[in-house]
Design a protein around this motif. Structure first.
Motif, PDB file in Angstrom:
ATOM      1  N   LEU A   1       0.855  -1.179   0.000  1.00  0.00           N
ATOM      2  CA  LEU A   1       0.000   0.000   0.000  1.00  0.00           C
ATOM      3  C   LEU A   1       0.895   1.234   0.000  1.00  0.00           C
ATOM      4  CD1 LEU A   1      -2.756  -0.990   2.602  1.00  0.00           C
ATOM      5  CD2 LEU A   1      -2.981  -0.888   0.128  1.00  0.00           C
ATOM      6  N   LEU A   2       1.013   1.891  -1.142  1.00  0.00           N
ATOM      7  CA  LEU A   2       1.857   3.078  -1.277  1.00  0.00           C
ATOM      8  C   LEU A   2       0.979   4.326  -1.279  1.00  0.00           C
ATOM      9  CD1 LEU A   2       4.255   1.839  -4.110  1.00  0.00           C
ATOM     10  CD2 LEU A   2       4.443   1.510  -1.639  1.00  0.00           C
ATOM     11  N   LYS A   3       1.263   5.245  -0.394  1.00  0.00           N
ATOM     12  CA  LYS A   3       0.427   6.433  -0.267  1.00  0.00           C
ATOM     13  C   LYS A   3       0.693   7.456  -1.375  1.00  0.00           C
ATOM     14  CE  LYS A   3      -0.245   6.013   4.714  1.00  0.00           C
ATOM     15  NZ  LYS A   3      -0.088   6.660   6.037  1.00  0.00           N
ATOM     16  N   GLU A   4       1.835   7.352  -2.019  1.00  0.00           N
ATOM     17  CA  GLU A   4       2.149   8.310  -3.077  1.00  0.00           C
ATOM     18  C   GLU A   4       2.357   7.561  -4.389  1.00  0.00           C
ATOM     19  OE1 GLU A   4       5.959   6.640  -1.776  1.00  0.00           O
ATOM     20  OE2 GLU A   4       4.248   7.475  -0.679  1.00  0.00           O
ATOM     21  N   TYR A   5       2.363   8.344  -5.465  1.00  0.00           N
ATOM     22  CA  TYR A   5       2.705   7.775  -6.767  1.00  0.00           C
ATOM     23  C   TYR A   5       4.123   8.182  -7.089  1.00  0.00           C
ATOM     24  CZ  TYR A   5       3.141   7.172 -11.769  1.00  0.00           C
ATOM     25  OH  TYR A   5       3.589   6.815 -13.006  1.00  0.00           O
ATOM     26  N   SER A   6       5.036   7.230  -6.986  1.00  0.00           N
ATOM     27  CA  SER A   6       6.447   7.491  -7.242  1.00  0.00           C
ATOM     28  C   SER A   6       6.940   6.506  -8.295  1.00  0.00           C
ATOM     29  CB  SER A   6       7.265   7.329  -5.955  1.00  0.00           C
ATOM     30  OG  SER A   6       8.646   7.338  -6.239  1.00  0.00           O
ATOM     31  N   PRO A   7       7.096   6.958  -9.546  1.00  0.00           N
ATOM     32  CA  PRO A   7       7.572   6.053 -10.598  1.00  0.00           C
ATOM     33  C   PRO A   7       8.881   5.367 -10.226  1.00  0.00           C
ATOM     34  CG  PRO A   7       6.775   8.101 -11.561  1.00  0.00           C
ATOM     35  CD  PRO A   7       6.785   8.306 -10.085  1.00  0.00           C
ATOM     36  N   ALA A   8       9.803   6.111  -9.614  1.00  0.00           N
ATOM     37  CA  ALA A   8      11.099   5.525  -9.270  1.00  0.00           C
ATOM     38  C   ALA A   8      10.930   4.382  -8.274  1.00  0.00           C
ATOM     39  CB  ALA A   8      12.019   6.604  -8.700  1.00  0.00           C
TER      40      ALA A   8
ATOM     41  N   CYS B   1       0.438  -7.527  -9.831  1.00  0.00           N
ATOM     42  CA  CYS B   1      -0.634  -6.632 -10.286  1.00  0.00           C
ATOM     43  C   CYS B   1      -0.422  -5.241  -9.700  1.00  0.00           C
ATOM     44  CB  CYS B   1      -1.997  -7.177  -9.865  1.00  0.00           C
ATOM     45  SG  CYS B   1      -2.378  -8.795 -10.585  1.00  0.00           S
ATOM     46  N   VAL B   2      -0.583  -4.242 -10.540  1.00  0.00           N
ATOM     47  CA  VAL B   2      -0.370  -2.847 -10.140  1.00  0.00           C
ATOM     48  C   VAL B   2      -1.585  -2.022 -10.538  1.00  0.00           C
ATOM     49  CG1 VAL B   2       1.137  -0.834 -10.333  1.00  0.00           C
ATOM     50  CG2 VAL B   2       2.090  -3.136 -10.593  1.00  0.00           C
ATOM     51  N   TYR B   3      -2.092  -1.248  -9.613  1.00  0.00           N
ATOM     52  CA  TYR B   3      -3.167  -0.332  -9.981  1.00  0.00           C
ATOM     53  C   TYR B   3      -3.197   0.869  -9.037  1.00  0.00           C
ATOM     54  CZ  TYR B   3      -6.076  -2.554  -6.325  1.00  0.00           C
ATOM     55  OH  TYR B   3      -6.570  -3.045  -5.142  1.00  0.00           O
ATOM     56  N   GLN B   4      -3.898   1.890  -9.478  1.00  0.00           N
ATOM     57  CA  GLN B   4      -4.008   3.124  -8.711  1.00  0.00           C
ATOM     58  C   GLN B   4      -5.276   3.105  -7.868  1.00  0.00           C
ATOM     59  OE1 GLN B   4      -3.866   6.635 -11.106  1.00  0.00           O
ATOM     60  NE2 GLN B   4      -4.670   7.978  -9.496  1.00  0.00           N
ATOM     61  N   PHE B   5      -5.138   3.480  -6.612  1.00  0.00           N
ATOM     62  CA  PHE B   5      -6.276   3.541  -5.694  1.00  0.00           C
ATOM     63  C   PHE B   5      -7.136   4.758  -6.037  1.00  0.00           C
ATOM     64  CE2 PHE B   5      -8.254   5.160  -1.825  1.00  0.00           C
ATOM     65  CZ  PHE B   5      -8.826   4.025  -1.277  1.00  0.00           C
ATOM     66  N   THR B   6      -8.446   4.555  -6.134  1.00  0.00           N
ATOM     67  CA  THR B   6      -9.388   5.665  -6.310  1.00  0.00           C
ATOM     68  C   THR B   6     -10.521   5.506  -5.312  1.00  0.00           C
ATOM     69  OG1 THR B   6     -10.679   4.477  -7.990  1.00  0.00           O
ATOM     70  CG2 THR B   6      -8.881   5.870  -8.776  1.00  0.00           C
ATOM     71  N   SER B   7     -11.089   6.623  -4.893  1.00  0.00           N
ATOM     72  CA  SER B   7     -12.193   6.579  -3.918  1.00  0.00           C
ATOM     73  C   SER B   7     -13.186   7.693  -4.215  1.00  0.00           C
ATOM     74  CB  SER B   7     -11.655   6.718  -2.488  1.00  0.00           C
ATOM     75  OG  SER B   7     -10.893   7.903  -2.382  1.00  0.00           O
TER      76      SER B   7
ATOM     77  N   VAL C   1       2.281  -4.557   3.399  1.00  0.00           N
ATOM     78  CA  VAL C   1       3.461  -3.699   3.535  1.00  0.00           C
ATOM     79  C   VAL C   1       3.004  -2.271   3.280  1.00  0.00           C
ATOM     80  CG1 VAL C   1       5.779  -3.193   2.719  1.00  0.00           C
ATOM     81  CG2 VAL C   1       4.948  -5.555   2.709  1.00  0.00           C
ATOM     82  N   GLU C   2       3.052  -1.437   4.320  1.00  0.00           N
ATOM     83  CA  GLU C   2       2.523  -0.068   4.221  1.00  0.00           C
ATOM     84  C   GLU C   2       3.638   0.957   4.368  1.00  0.00           C
ATOM     85  OE1 GLU C   2      -1.350   0.398   6.343  1.00  0.00           O
ATOM     86  OE2 GLU C   2      -0.809  -1.557   7.173  1.00  0.00           O
TER      87      GLU C   2
ATOM     88  N   ILE D   1      -0.459  -1.337  -4.807  1.00  0.00           N
ATOM     89  CA  ILE D   1      -1.502  -0.315  -4.910  1.00  0.00           C
ATOM     90  C   ILE D   1      -0.863   1.025  -4.573  1.00  0.00           C
ATOM     91  CG2 ILE D   1      -3.758   0.431  -4.068  1.00  0.00           C
ATOM     92  CD1 ILE D   1      -4.045  -2.555  -3.047  1.00  0.00           C
ATOM     93  N   HIS D   2      -0.861   1.925  -5.529  1.00  0.00           N
ATOM     94  CA  HIS D   2      -0.262   3.231  -5.263  1.00  0.00           C
ATOM     95  C   HIS D   2      -1.345   4.314  -5.163  1.00  0.00           C
ATOM     96  CE1 HIS D   2      -0.732   4.888  -9.380  1.00  0.00           C
ATOM     97  NE2 HIS D   2      -0.472   3.664  -9.804  1.00  0.00           N
ATOM     98  N   SER D   3      -0.948   5.450  -4.635  1.00  0.00           N
ATOM     99  CA  SER D   3      -1.851   6.588  -4.409  1.00  0.00           C
ATOM    100  C   SER D   3      -2.948   6.233  -3.400  1.00  0.00           C
ATOM    101  CB  SER D   3      -2.488   7.059  -5.731  1.00  0.00           C
ATOM    102  OG  SER D   3      -1.511   7.318  -6.713  1.00  0.00           O
ATOM    103  N   TYR D   4      -2.615   5.356  -2.455  1.00  0.00           N
ATOM    104  CA  TYR D   4      -3.598   4.940  -1.448  1.00  0.00           C
ATOM    105  C   TYR D   4      -3.831   6.054  -0.440  1.00  0.00           C
ATOM    106  CZ  TYR D   4      -5.305   2.705   2.805  1.00  0.00           C
ATOM    107  OH  TYR D   4      -6.016   2.395   3.943  1.00  0.00           O
TER     108      TYR D   4
END
Length: 773
Positions: A621-628, A699-705, A772-773, A744-747
């Motif tokens: 669970l990644l709170k930011e979107y970091s390409p690197a 699997c990779v996807y962006q969190f939306t709410s 893993v948060e 999951i990024h942008s959580y």
């Protein structure tokens, strides 16, 4: 007996040193223990029926409970942060033991001459001893014996507990003698673990014994072991390295003196587990029968057993028909699968959870028609996806071994002109493809869902048998097509293709089978995602069809109303216990949660079909979107699965599944990294993949709410915030059979209560997933 220096040299140098070098020392600073084996390997894999156990099932349950206790300890040791080596299930023969410890005393409990008063007289290949866990640090070895005892709160509990402690003491003593025979200066710490017993449930005498650990002690077992590491220890690095090599080699060599270094490799274990799952070797009986068949083919003599072997019984699991064994290499089915296979009805709807064997049952039915009903006009298999889809390629290989098979596509992407003309051209192209094939079996890869007039109905009814696999993906694509195109179409695959087959059933001879898992459907989530991107859904869908869920609900209900025969497959066969159990938690959560206004599906509960273990799925669970950071994480996963010195996953075994977003840098960076490494990676959208398609998937996807207002049937309005976490997580897990990682990024926590509550539940289930948060 003289020490067998040749055997000792083989164990320590030819086997153990290779494992140490290629598995442990090659990790390049990766933190955490090296687990040997990298996945728990259980022999007791039968899923026992609920309720009262009888006969052989009672003994099987005891074996499973004992092994489940070991798995609990394994998972705790797996979470340690330091670079230890952890060996699970070390077993050695009299011959192996004697290679290190000559003239050792008898340890046979029932020996007529008593114990420990005379030299051992076992046969060379007879089992001498075993140890559940060895943890090897830089200056110590921890020995752990695990007992699966469960208290029944009767007078026998005291006797059983005492017996377990005495038995474990003797086992620990044996392994201590072995380790000290290798290097006498090594510090050894020993424990007996009772993962199923709380300390407060036993007498105080056991509380004072520091070598006995109970259930609550497992929480801190890592820190306890860490405290034994002593940098000032007099044990040299060379001594510890030699000890590690000896114990690793002893674990790897079998009773016959043979060894396979690949058993230490994660990728090898993934492939081995995957073979069991793909062949439905989900009972001990089926596994033993396959071993027996291999032994017969190799010409080796089978050992005669003194008495007939008894196996556990589960009425839900049956032996597969011979046709499926021969053609699909499938050994077992559920009773529900067998009922579907034997069904002779014309219109059949099969609803099944991910991994329940819908596709396998369909393939068996198709092969049965080909071989036993040769007079048919043709078989059409409709598969959402494109021609290069892995599943379609596998189907083609399978059917070409039996009969001629053709693949045709329906895809108007890239066709010039307005939407109506593109649809018309795509249908003419499809009809041209069909005219140019003489095969009676056709796979239709359908990537676009809008059709022109009644041509699609004519195409479908030119076949006697039509099968639609992964119907929910077809509907998902239809919903996307409607959002992408703001033109009133003349029809789509449901209204102008499938439904007329049913409504005009008396005017055609076509049989229609539809296979679906609504739990994998994305269409409601697509509505929410579109809304979060600024679309006015009510306006858009009024313009298209009048209602936001008109396509999904109305047309699907119209179809289902015409199916008098409907099957429900709820038992998971195609995933490991961990993936199946985690998917079951998600589905159960959907049942128990108030989803009013959230638009999440309420799928049927999932049942576990076997007890085949695998790696624990990891959810980042990644709170930011970091390409690197994403490229770094993906690179670490790729190296883990692609850079093994013993074995590696191919492009057919491993995929990255990405839900499309506007952010392309992540996968551009990953593609570049993979190109430099020479890796060939399958990168695919969830809409173009199917459940249980690969042994391993990331699997990779962006969190939306998104937030919205919902009008209830009583006229009141509620405000809800939902997210894509639950449906996407379920789909992500379903794509892999053995190894699953979800990123999951942008959580954003504290935005969707339903999501936060599920994440809280998952934090408590480190036995089946790791957050893993």
């Amino acid at each position: 007996m003289k020490t067998n220096t040749g055997l000792r040299h083989k164990i320590e140098h030819r086997i153990g040193r290779q494992i140490l070098k290629k598995i442990h020392l090659s990790r390049n600073g990766t933190m955490g223990p090296t687990m040997i084996p990298p996945v728990p390997d259980s022999k007791f894999i039968d899923k026992l029926p609920g309720g009262v156990l009888e006969g052989s099932n009672i003994q099987e349950k005891e074996h499973q409970d004992a092994y489940e206790a070991e798995v609990k300890v394994y998972r705790r040791l797996e979470e340690m942060k330091k670079n230890y080596i952890v060996i699970h299930q070390l077993e050695f023969t009299h011959e192996h033991y004697s290679a290190f410890l000559k003239d050792h005393l008898c340890n046979t409990k029932r020996c007529k001459r008593g114990q420990s008063d005379h030299p051992c007289h076992k046969e060379p290949k007879q089992t001498e001893g075993e140890c559940d866990f060895l943890v090897m640090g830089q200056s110590f070895v921890a020995v752990l014996e695990v007992k699966g005892l469960r208290l029944q709160y009767t007078d026998e509990d005291t006797i059983k507990l005492k017996g377990c402690c005495e038995s474990a003491f003797l086992q620990r003593k044996r392994i201590k003698e072995l380790i000290h025979s290798m290097h006498s200066s090594v510090r050894i710490f020993e424990f007996t673990c009772f993962p199923n017993i709380f300390m407060d449930d036993v007498e105080g005498i056991y509380h004072k014994d520091d070598t006995i650990l109970f259930r609550e002690d497992l929480e801190s077992i890592g820190s306890k072991i860490d405290s034994y590491e002593d940098d000032s220890s007099l044990v040299s690095k060379i001594v510890m390295e030699n000890l590690r090599c000896s114990l690793l080699g002893l674990w790897c060599i079998n009773h016959e003196g043979e060894w396979n270094l690949k058993k230490c490799s994660l990728t090898y274990c993934i492939k081995e587990i995957d073979q069991k799952l793909r062949k439905a070797l989900v009972t001990r009986k089926s596994v033993d029968e396959q071993k027996s068949a291999k032994t017969s083919k190799s010409g080796k003599r089978r050992k005669e057993k003194a008495k007939h072997k008894k196996y556990p019984i589960n009425s839900k699991i049956v032996e597969a028909p011979q046709l499926l064994k021969d053609r699909l290499k499938i050994n077992c089915l559920t009773q529900d699968q067998l009922d579907v296979f034997n069904c002779e009805e014309r219109f059949v709807w099969v609803e099944g959870i991910a991994g329940s064997g819908k596709t396998i049952t369909m393939l068996g039915k198709i092969i049965d028609i080909i071989l036993n009903k040769p007079q048919h006009r043709g078989i059409l298999v409709i598969l959402p996806g494109i021609e290069r889809c892995t599943l379609i390629r596998r189907h083609l290989e399978l059917f070409n071994d039996i009969t001629g098979c053709a693949v045709v596509t329906y895809n108007y992407e890239g066709v010039k002109g307005d939407t109506s003309s593109k649809v018309a051209k795509a249908q003419r192209n499809l009809m041209e493809q069909l005219r140019n094939t003489s095969s009676k079996l056709v796979l239709l890869a359908i990537y676009d869902t809008h059709v022109y007039d009644d041509d699609m109905y004519s195409i479908i009814t030119s076949f006697d048998y039509v099968f639609v696999d992964d119907y929910q993906a077809l509907v998902d694509k239809l919903q996307i097509d409607c959002f992408d195109e703001r033109t009133w179409f003349t029809g789509h695959i449901l209204s102008k293709g499938l439904l007329p087959v049913l409504t005009n059933g008396s005017k055609n001879k076509t049989s229609l089978w539809i296979l679906c898992d609504e739990g994998q459907a994305l269409h409601k989530q697509i509505n929410k995602t579109a809304a979060s991107n600024g679309f006015d859904l009510s306006e858009m869908c009024n313009f298209l069809y009048g209602k936001s869920e008109f396509i999904v609900n109305f047309w699907t209900s119209q179809l289902k109303n015409h199916f008098s025969v409907q099957f429900f497959l709820t038992v998971n066969f195609r995933n490991t216990l961990e993936i199946s159990a985690l998917s079951s938690v998600i589905r159960k959560y959907g049942q128990d949660t108030d989803l009013t206004g959230v638009d999440l599906l309420n799928p049927p509960e999932q049942e576990i079909g076997h007890v085949i273990r695998g790696p624990v799925p990891v959810i980042y669970l990644l709170k930011e979107y970091s390409p690197a950071k994403l490229v770094m994480m993906l690179g670490a996963e790729v190296r883990k699965l692609k850079e093994s010195d013993f074995d590696r996953l191919t492009n057919e075994d491993f995929a990255i599944v990405q839900h499309s977003t506007s952010n392309d840098f992540t996968f551009g960076g990953l593609a570049y990294m993979c190109m430099l490494k020479g890796f060939d990676i399958t990168h695919i959208s969830p809409l173009l993949s199917v459940s249980a398609e690969w042994p391993a998937a990331i699997c990779v996807y962006q969190f939306t709410s998104p937030k919205k207002s919902v009008k209830l049937s009583n006229g009141s309005t509620i405000h809800v915030t939902s997210s894509n976490f639950i449906p996407y997580l379920y789909i992500a897990l379903s794509r892999a059979r053995v190894y699953s990682t979800v990123i999951i990024h942008s959580y954003r926590p504290n935005e969707c209560k339903i999501t936060d509550d599920l994440i809280s539940k998952l934090r408590q289930r480190n036995d089946i997933c790791r957050l893993v948060e």
